[in-house]
Scaffold this motif. Structure first.
Motif, PDB file in Angstrom:
ATOM      1  N   HIS A  86      17.030  48.765 -13.734  1.00  0.00           N
ATOM      2  CA  HIS A  86      17.456  48.018 -12.555  1.00  0.00           C
ATOM      3  C   HIS A  86      18.859  47.431 -12.664  1.00  0.00           C
ATOM      4  O   HIS A  86      19.250  46.683 -11.767  1.00  0.00           O
ATOM      5  CB  HIS A  86      16.454  46.901 -12.262  1.00  0.00           C
ATOM      6  CG  HIS A  86      15.146  47.411 -11.739  1.00  0.00           C
ATOM      7  ND1 HIS A  86      14.913  47.626 -10.397  1.00  0.00           N
ATOM      8  CD2 HIS A  86      14.009  47.776 -12.373  1.00  0.00           C
ATOM      9  CE1 HIS A  86      13.679  48.081 -10.227  1.00  0.00           C
ATOM     10  NE2 HIS A  86      13.110  48.188 -11.415  1.00  0.00           N
ATOM     11  N   ASP A  87      19.611  47.759 -13.711  1.00  0.00           N
ATOM     12  CA  ASP A  87      20.915  47.125 -13.907  1.00  0.00           C
ATOM     13  C   ASP A  87      21.926  48.165 -14.384  1.00  0.00           C
ATOM     14  O   ASP A  87      21.591  49.035 -15.193  1.00  0.00           O
ATOM     15  CB  ASP A  87      20.831  46.006 -14.954  1.00  0.00           C
ATOM     16  CG  ASP A  87      19.552  45.198 -14.831  1.00  0.00           C
ATOM     17  OD1 ASP A  87      19.263  44.732 -13.720  1.00  0.00           O
ATOM     18  OD2 ASP A  87      18.846  45.064 -15.851  1.00  0.00           O
ATOM     19  N   PRO A  88      23.191  48.058 -13.943  1.00  0.00           N
ATOM     20  CA  PRO A  88      24.189  49.051 -14.372  1.00  0.00           C
ATOM     21  C   PRO A  88      24.439  49.035 -15.871  1.00  0.00           C
ATOM     22  O   PRO A  88      24.739  50.084 -16.460  1.00  0.00           O
ATOM     23  CB  PRO A  88      25.441  48.665 -13.582  1.00  0.00           C
ATOM     24  CG  PRO A  88      25.199  47.286 -13.075  1.00  0.00           C
ATOM     25  CD  PRO A  88      23.731  47.135 -12.935  1.00  0.00           C
ATOM     26  N   GLU A 108      22.344  46.829  -5.600  1.00  0.00           N
ATOM     27  CA  GLU A 108      23.452  46.208  -4.876  1.00  0.00           C
ATOM     28  C   GLU A 108      24.737  46.967  -5.154  1.00  0.00           C
ATOM     29  O   GLU A 108      24.776  47.891  -5.971  1.00  0.00           O
ATOM     30  CB  GLU A 108      23.618  44.743  -5.298  1.00  0.00           C
ATOM     31  CG  GLU A 108      24.036  44.552  -6.749  1.00  0.00           C
ATOM     32  CD  GLU A 108      24.279  43.094  -7.111  1.00  0.00           C
ATOM     33  OE1 GLU A 108      24.312  42.250  -6.203  1.00  0.00           O
ATOM     34  OE2 GLU A 108      24.472  42.816  -8.303  1.00  0.00           O
ATOM     35  N   ASP A 109      25.786  46.579  -4.454  1.00  0.00           N
ATOM     36  CA  ASP A 109      27.129  47.092  -4.741  1.00  0.00           C
ATOM     37  C   ASP A 109      27.722  46.189  -5.813  1.00  0.00           C
ATOM     38  O   ASP A 109      28.357  45.170  -5.516  1.00  0.00           O
ATOM     39  CB  ASP A 109      27.981  47.086  -3.472  1.00  0.00           C
ATOM     40  CG  ASP A 109      29.342  47.739  -3.688  1.00  0.00           C
ATOM     41  OD1 ASP A 109      29.725  47.939  -4.859  1.00  0.00           O
ATOM     42  OD2 ASP A 109      30.017  48.029  -2.692  1.00  0.00           O
ATOM     43  N   THR A 110      27.489  46.539  -7.068  1.00  0.00           N
ATOM     44  CA  THR A 110      27.885  45.673  -8.180  1.00  0.00           C
ATOM     45  C   THR A 110      29.397  45.492  -8.242  1.00  0.00           C
ATOM     46  O   THR A 110      29.884  44.411  -8.591  1.00  0.00           O
ATOM     47  CB  THR A 110      27.380  46.254  -9.514  1.00  0.00           C
ATOM     48  OG1 THR A 110      25.977  46.521  -9.406  1.00  0.00           O
ATOM     49  CG2 THR A 110      27.606  45.280 -10.652  1.00  0.00           C
ATOM     50  N   ALA A 111      30.145  46.529  -7.889  1.00  0.00           N
ATOM     51  CA  ALA A 111      31.606  46.406  -7.912  1.00  0.00           C
ATOM     52  C   ALA A 111      32.069  45.343  -6.927  1.00  0.00           C
ATOM     53  O   ALA A 111      32.968  44.548  -7.229  1.00  0.00           O
ATOM     54  CB  ALA A 111      32.247  47.754  -7.593  1.00  0.00           C
ATOM     55  N   ILE A 132      32.509  49.834 -13.157  1.00  0.00           N
ATOM     56  CA  ILE A 132      31.260  50.008 -12.420  1.00  0.00           C
ATOM     57  C   ILE A 132      31.228  51.360 -11.719  1.00  0.00           C
ATOM     58  O   ILE A 132      30.205  52.061 -11.736  1.00  0.00           O
ATOM     59  CB  ILE A 132      31.068  48.862 -11.409  1.00  0.00           C
ATOM     60  CG1 ILE A 132      30.862  47.534 -12.136  1.00  0.00           C
ATOM     61  CG2 ILE A 132      29.894  49.154 -10.492  1.00  0.00           C
ATOM     62  CD1 ILE A 132      29.651  47.480 -13.038  1.00  0.00           C
ATOM     63  N   ARG A 133      32.323  51.746 -11.106  1.00  0.00           N
ATOM     64  CA  ARG A 133      32.355  53.044 -10.424  1.00  0.00           C
ATOM     65  C   ARG A 133      32.178  54.181 -11.441  1.00  0.00           C
ATOM     66  O   ARG A 133      31.526  55.198 -11.144  1.00  0.00           O
ATOM     67  CB  ARG A 133      33.660  53.227  -9.656  1.00  0.00           C
ATOM     68  CG  ARG A 133      33.861  52.217  -8.517  1.00  0.00           C
ATOM     69  CD  ARG A 133      32.728  52.279  -7.511  1.00  0.00           C
ATOM     70  NE  ARG A 133      32.957  51.382  -6.370  1.00  0.00           N
ATOM     71  CZ  ARG A 133      32.019  50.705  -5.754  1.00  0.00           C
ATOM     72  NH1 ARG A 133      30.759  50.795  -6.168  1.00  0.00           N
ATOM     73  NH2 ARG A 133      32.303  49.926  -4.729  1.00  0.00           N
ATOM     74  N   ALA A 134      32.724  54.021 -12.650  1.00  0.00           N
ATOM     75  CA  ALA A 134      32.535  55.033 -13.689  1.00  0.00           C
ATOM     76  C   ALA A 134      31.072  55.095 -14.129  1.00  0.00           C
ATOM     77  O   ALA A 134      30.525  56.180 -14.365  1.00  0.00           O
ATOM     78  CB  ALA A 134      33.437  54.731 -14.892  1.00  0.00           C
ATOM     79  N   ARG A 137      29.184  57.050 -11.523  1.00  0.00           N
ATOM     80  CA  ARG A 137      29.396  58.504 -11.639  1.00  0.00           C
ATOM     81  C   ARG A 137      28.621  59.069 -12.819  1.00  0.00           C
ATOM     82  O   ARG A 137      28.020  60.154 -12.730  1.00  0.00           O
ATOM     83  CB  ARG A 137      30.888  58.800 -11.766  1.00  0.00           C
ATOM     84  CG  ARG A 137      31.698  58.528 -10.489  1.00  0.00           C
ATOM     85  CD  ARG A 137      33.091  59.122 -10.586  1.00  0.00           C
ATOM     86  NE  ARG A 137      33.876  58.517 -11.649  1.00  0.00           N
ATOM     87  CZ  ARG A 137      34.627  57.417 -11.499  1.00  0.00           C
ATOM     88  NH1 ARG A 137      34.667  56.803 -10.325  1.00  0.00           N
ATOM     89  NH2 ARG A 137      35.340  56.944 -12.505  1.00  0.00           N
ATOM     90  N   SER A 138      28.632  58.337 -13.932  1.00  0.00           N
ATOM     91  CA  SER A 138      27.897  58.787 -15.112  1.00  0.00           C
ATOM     92  C   SER A 138      26.402  58.848 -14.831  1.00  0.00           C
ATOM     93  O   SER A 138      25.726  59.818 -15.191  1.00  0.00           O
ATOM     94  CB  SER A 138      28.170  57.832 -16.281  1.00  0.00           C
ATOM     95  OG  SER A 138      27.312  58.101 -17.378  1.00  0.00           O
ATOM     96  N   ALA A 139      25.878  57.819 -14.181  1.00  0.00           N
ATOM     97  CA  ALA A 139      24.452  57.792 -13.877  1.00  0.00           C
ATOM     98  C   ALA A 139      24.068  58.962 -12.985  1.00  0.00           C
ATOM     99  O   ALA A 139      23.019  59.597 -13.188  1.00  0.00           O
ATOM    100  CB  ALA A 139      24.094  56.471 -13.210  1.00  0.00           C
ATOM    101  N   GLU A 140      24.904  59.253 -12.001  1.00  0.00           N
ATOM    102  CA  GLU A 140      24.584  60.324 -11.070  1.00  0.00           C
ATOM    103  C   GLU A 140      24.508  61.681 -11.771  1.00  0.00           C
ATOM    104  O   GLU A 140      23.724  62.552 -11.391  1.00  0.00           O
ATOM    105  CB  GLU A 140      25.605  60.364  -9.935  1.00  0.00           C
ATOM    106  CG  GLU A 140      25.210  61.282  -8.797  1.00  0.00           C
ATOM    107  CD  GLU A 140      26.109  61.138  -7.593  1.00  0.00           C
ATOM    108  OE1 GLU A 140      25.606  61.263  -6.466  1.00  0.00           O
ATOM    109  OE2 GLU A 140      27.322  60.894  -7.777  1.00  0.00           O
TER     110      GLU A 140
END
Length: 361
Positions: A86-88, A108-111, A132-134, A137-140
């Motif tokens: 549940h967390d980045p 949520e939008d963590t960024a 956060i955006r990286a 992308r990694s998670a996806e």
């Protein structure tokens, strides 16, 4: 399935995690273990659920929690069919680990949320956003995602399952309407805590303002002072079921969020809870909030920081019982038609079952 639900950020009593997702999995016959920061939040380990206590990730103190989560996943991650994170920071904690069944539930939008964090210097916020955006992308690339809002889809390249923050609808809310309004959720300055206190001062003694939820340091002393003078009634943390039971019969449910990027596109679950329990809503004009209230004509939208307008909206509801009933009925009907957890629960469980099957040997 054997499911590990893992968070180092959220309260173990988080409504989405504990009272919707875990409940739905258990109702479907699956075995669930919850790993969460019980001690850090002052929550007892549940006696009706397998639970693991781990550190909390908070402010600049995040390494110990991430390390504990990684160690847990190293030891036991492969024992589960699904690991629902549940967390980045947990996405980072899994880098280099070969664990089938990893799933990230994007809350949520963590960024955008980073722009509001007082512990992160402004000079570091662009780098935080890039990180956060990286991570996203990694998670996806590495695991399936579940999104809590349709609007989050724009941040990702591929389509992902959306399991909304919908709510359960109580069968019976037939209680007398009393001269009180209520706020349900975490209390912070950005979530309108100071405006809620001023509203309490202006409405007293005609209408009581009840605050239900934990308070951050940026507003705690002000809340305690307002409580001492009788301007508000602050209940602190209340277990989810008990908190929801406090909603029926209130004049209105309050959501006075400030104008912040993190609030713009996320539909506050508290608003849908208010609607489900027969409360007209008084909200500020964040797009997701105002669109919900205006579309279903179940409340009032007041300008950001405008306590005068919030007070006027509450007093109108007090003085016009027929309008109160109309808004209450409209909100209940809208939730039944569009925002009921019954449908989303099935989608959630079936999605995890499908993801587990896809990664099984």
């Amino acid at each position: 399935m054997r499911v590990l639900v893992l968070t180092v950020v959220h309260d173990p009593e988080d409504a989405r995690i504990r009272h919707r997702q875990i409940a739905a999995l258990r109702d479907a016959g699956h075995h669930v273990t919850l790993a969460a920061p019980f001690t850090a939040y002052g929550r007892p380990l549940p006696d009706d659920l397998d639970a693991i206590d781990i550190p909390r990730s908070q402010g600049r103190h995040r390494f110990a929690a991430s390390r504990a989560a990684r160690q847990l996943l190293k030891r036991r991650g492969r024992h589960f069919d699904v690991v629902l994170m549940h967390d980045p920071e947990l996405v980072l904690a899994t880098v280099g680990l070969t664990i089938p069944g990893l799933v990230w539930d994007v809350h949520e939008d963590t960024a955008a949320a980073l722009q509001m964090k007082p512990w992160l210097p402004k000079v570091g916020r662009p780098a935080g956003t890039m990180l956060i955006r990286a991570i996203e992308r990694s998670a996806e690339r590495r695991m399936p995602l579940i999104l809590a809002e349709e609007s989050y889809a724009a941040r990702f390249r591929k389509p992902h399952t959306v399991v909304r923050n919908s709510v359960a609808i109580p069968d019976d809310i037939s209680v007398p309407v009393t001269d009180r309004v209520i706020y349900l959720g975490r209390l912070t300055a950005a979530r309108g805590a100071l405006e809620l206190l001023e509203l309490g001062r202006r409405l007293a003694p005609d209408v009581e303002v009840h605050l239900v939820g934990t308070a951050d340091a940026d507003c705690r002393r002000a809340i305690e002072a307002a409580q001492a003078t009788g301007a508000v009634r602050w209940h602190g943390f209340v277990p989810n079921d008990e908190a929801l039971a406090m909603l029926p019969g209130a004049l209105a449910g309050l959501s006075l969020l400030h104008e912040q990027p993190n609030y713009a596109h996320s539909r506050p679950t508290k608003i849908v809870e208010y609607m489900a329990h027969g409360l007209p809503v008084v909200t500020t004009p964040n797009p997701a909030s105002s669109e919900l209230v205006m579309r279903h004509r179940c409340g009032s939208v007041v300008p950001f920081g405008d306590v005068d307008a919030a007070e006027a909206a509450v007093r109108r509801l007090r003085d016009d019982p027929a309008e109160h009933r109309r808004m209450a009925d409209a909100g209940r009907k809208a939730v039944a038609a569009h925002y009921s957890w019954d449908a989303d629960a099935d989608l959630f469980v079936h999605s995890l079952e499908r993801m587990a099957h896809a990664t099984s040997p």
